[in-house]
Design a protein around this motif. Structure first.
Motif, PDB file in Angstrom:
ATOM      1  N   GLN A  95      -0.333 -13.549  82.283  1.00  0.00           N
ATOM      2  CA  GLN A  95      -1.387 -12.879  81.531  1.00  0.00           C
ATOM      3  C   GLN A  95      -2.348 -13.878  80.891  1.00  0.00           C
ATOM      4  N   LEU A  97      -4.763 -15.074  78.124  1.00  0.00           N
ATOM      5  CA  LEU A  97      -4.777 -14.810  76.694  1.00  0.00           C
ATOM      6  C   LEU A  97      -6.063 -15.325  76.061  1.00  0.00           C
ATOM      7  N   ALA A 109      -0.064 -16.866  79.696  1.00  0.00           N
ATOM      8  CA  ALA A 109       1.357 -16.696  79.405  1.00  0.00           C
ATOM      9  C   ALA A 109       2.095 -16.377  80.697  1.00  0.00           C
ATOM     10  N   VAL A 112       4.820 -11.659  79.472  1.00  0.00           N
ATOM     11  CA  VAL A 112       4.688 -10.967  78.187  1.00  0.00           C
ATOM     12  C   VAL A 112       5.421  -9.637  78.306  1.00  0.00           C
ATOM     13  N   ILE A 119       6.566  -8.025  70.480  1.00  0.00           N
ATOM     14  CA  ILE A 119       5.951  -8.650  71.659  1.00  0.00           C
ATOM     15  C   ILE A 119       6.710  -9.937  71.956  1.00  0.00           C
ATOM     16  N   CYS A 121       6.839 -13.374  74.314  1.00  0.00           N
ATOM     17  CA  CYS A 121       6.049 -14.262  75.170  1.00  0.00           C
ATOM     18  C   CYS A 121       6.993 -15.338  75.694  1.00  0.00           C
ATOM     19  N   TYR A 142       0.064 -19.151  71.915  1.00  0.00           N
ATOM     20  CA  TYR A 142       0.400 -18.067  72.841  1.00  0.00           C
ATOM     21  C   TYR A 142       0.779 -16.805  72.068  1.00  0.00           C
ATOM     22  N   THR A 146      -0.979 -13.091  72.382  1.00  0.00           N
ATOM     23  CA  THR A 146      -0.298 -11.874  72.861  1.00  0.00           C
ATOM     24  C   THR A 146      -0.541 -10.671  71.958  1.00  0.00           C
ATOM     25  N   PHE A 149      -2.046  -7.372  73.008  1.00  0.00           N
ATOM     26  CA  PHE A 149      -1.283  -6.348  73.724  1.00  0.00           C
ATOM     27  C   PHE A 149      -0.610  -5.355  72.776  1.00  0.00           C
ATOM     28  N   VAL A 160       6.399 -11.064  66.731  1.00  0.00           N
ATOM     29  CA  VAL A 160       6.168 -11.732  68.011  1.00  0.00           C
ATOM     30  C   VAL A 160       7.268 -12.775  68.184  1.00  0.00           C
TER      31      VAL A 160
END
Length: 332
Positions: A95, A97, A109, A112, A119, A121, A142, A146, A149, A160
């Protein structure tokens, strides 16, 4: 700005500390080392397996990993795939970012996973040379990226978790951040990002110099390491009986500086050696190293020497006392 942003998370240790490392550095595309190419192949296989939902040992032959394909590599990639698949939530692979677009900080990333207000990562580190920890600035960035999302979670995102999977070192670690933690970190580092993105000439030497393309010509690095090496003594004068004696704390200070001083001197030696190879450098003379000679086929060589009446073997020698003691106890 080139397609690959200068402010990449992987080099954030350097540019957050020293924005000057980005100034007057050409945007050259360098061919990666064999280790980097191997890592790229492993990442490609991991991406394919996660996207297709298959086992790494069942992955077909493919030009992106064929050169490095092996049973061993597939096993390591499968460790990564298994780890990601155990995380609860919706999976997104490779993904992009948008970490801080206004400062041109972007990243990608490896995986994810979003769900239940969390979340995840996950970053695959295929190298085995240096053990990587989850509390790095790269993973922090990172984690920030994220957060885009969060709308995919069925409940508000509060946490996270960033993960490092380094299978060739049997090393898997993770670190948890609250959304507030990440916001605070970004606020604390905003000034450094502005310096880096706008080209402010701020220089700071440290361990991050290792990967800088200006590390042998940087005056700040030279000044820091040479001052550490000279300590606080006047190196231009001869030592006398009244010279300052170093205390234990002084010795410890110099001792802790040894790795960076040694790394700096090694970099300078390599740079000057390269210059001397290209042209004559006044005041510098490199002597070719001695080449060692080795017998490849010892049995054949021994047979020829014996036929010539030469004993090719060294005289027998006793084991050391420790080994002899062990053997004596074994007999008892």
């Amino acid at each position: 700005m080139s397609a690959h942003a200068k402010l990449s998370p992987s080099s954030s240790d350097r540019w957050l500390a020293c924005s000057g490392s980005l100034i007057d550095v050409p945007d050259e595309v360098e061919e990666g080392s064999i280790y980097a190419q191997e890592g790229t192949a492993a990442h490609a296989m991991g991406e394919y397996c996660l996207a297709k939902g298959i086992n790494a040992h069942d992955a077909p032959s493919h030009k992106e990993w064929d050169e490095f394909d092996s049973f061993e590599m597939r096993g390591y990639v499968q460790e990564y795939v298994d780890y990601v698949n155990k995380l609860d939530g919706s999976l997104f692979v490779e993904q992009k970012l948008a970490i801080s677009p206004q400062h041109e900080v972007w990243g990608t990333a490896d995986a994810v996973v979003v769900g239940n207000g969390v979340i995840h990562c996950v970053d695959l580190k295929y190298g085995q040379g240096v053990q990587v920890e989850a509390d790095s600035k790269q993973l922090l960035l990172y984690g920030v990226g994220t957060l885009a999302f969060d709308w995919l979670s069925d409940v508000p995102v509060r946490t996270v978790v960033v993960h490092i999977v380094q299978p060739r070192r049997n090393h898997i670690v993770s670190k948890e951040y609250s959304v507030e933690d990440l916001a605070t970190w970004m606020t604390d580092n905003k000034a450094a990002m502005i310096r880096a993105s706008t080209g402010v000439e701020h220089y700071e030497a440290g361990a991050h110099c290792k990967w800088c393309r200006k590390n042998t010509t940087c005056g700040t690095r030279a000044e820091k390491n040479l001052s550490e090496a000279a300590f606080d003594f006047d190196v231009s004068t001869e030592c006398t009986a009244s010279s300052k004696d170093m205390t234990e704390a002084d010795l410890v200070r110099v001792f802790t500086a040894i790795p960076q001083i040694r790394a700096y001197l090694d970099d300078v030696e390599k740079a000057v050696a390269l210059l001397a190879h290209e042209h004559h450098v006044d005041g510098v003379k490199f002597v070719a190293g001695r080449k060692s000679r080795k017998i490849n086929d010892e049995e054949s060589a021994a047979e020829v020497l014996r036929d010539a009446g030469i004993d090719p073997y060294k005289p027998l020698a006793l084991y050391g006392i420790t080994e002899l003691t062990k053997r004596a106890k074994a007999v008892d």
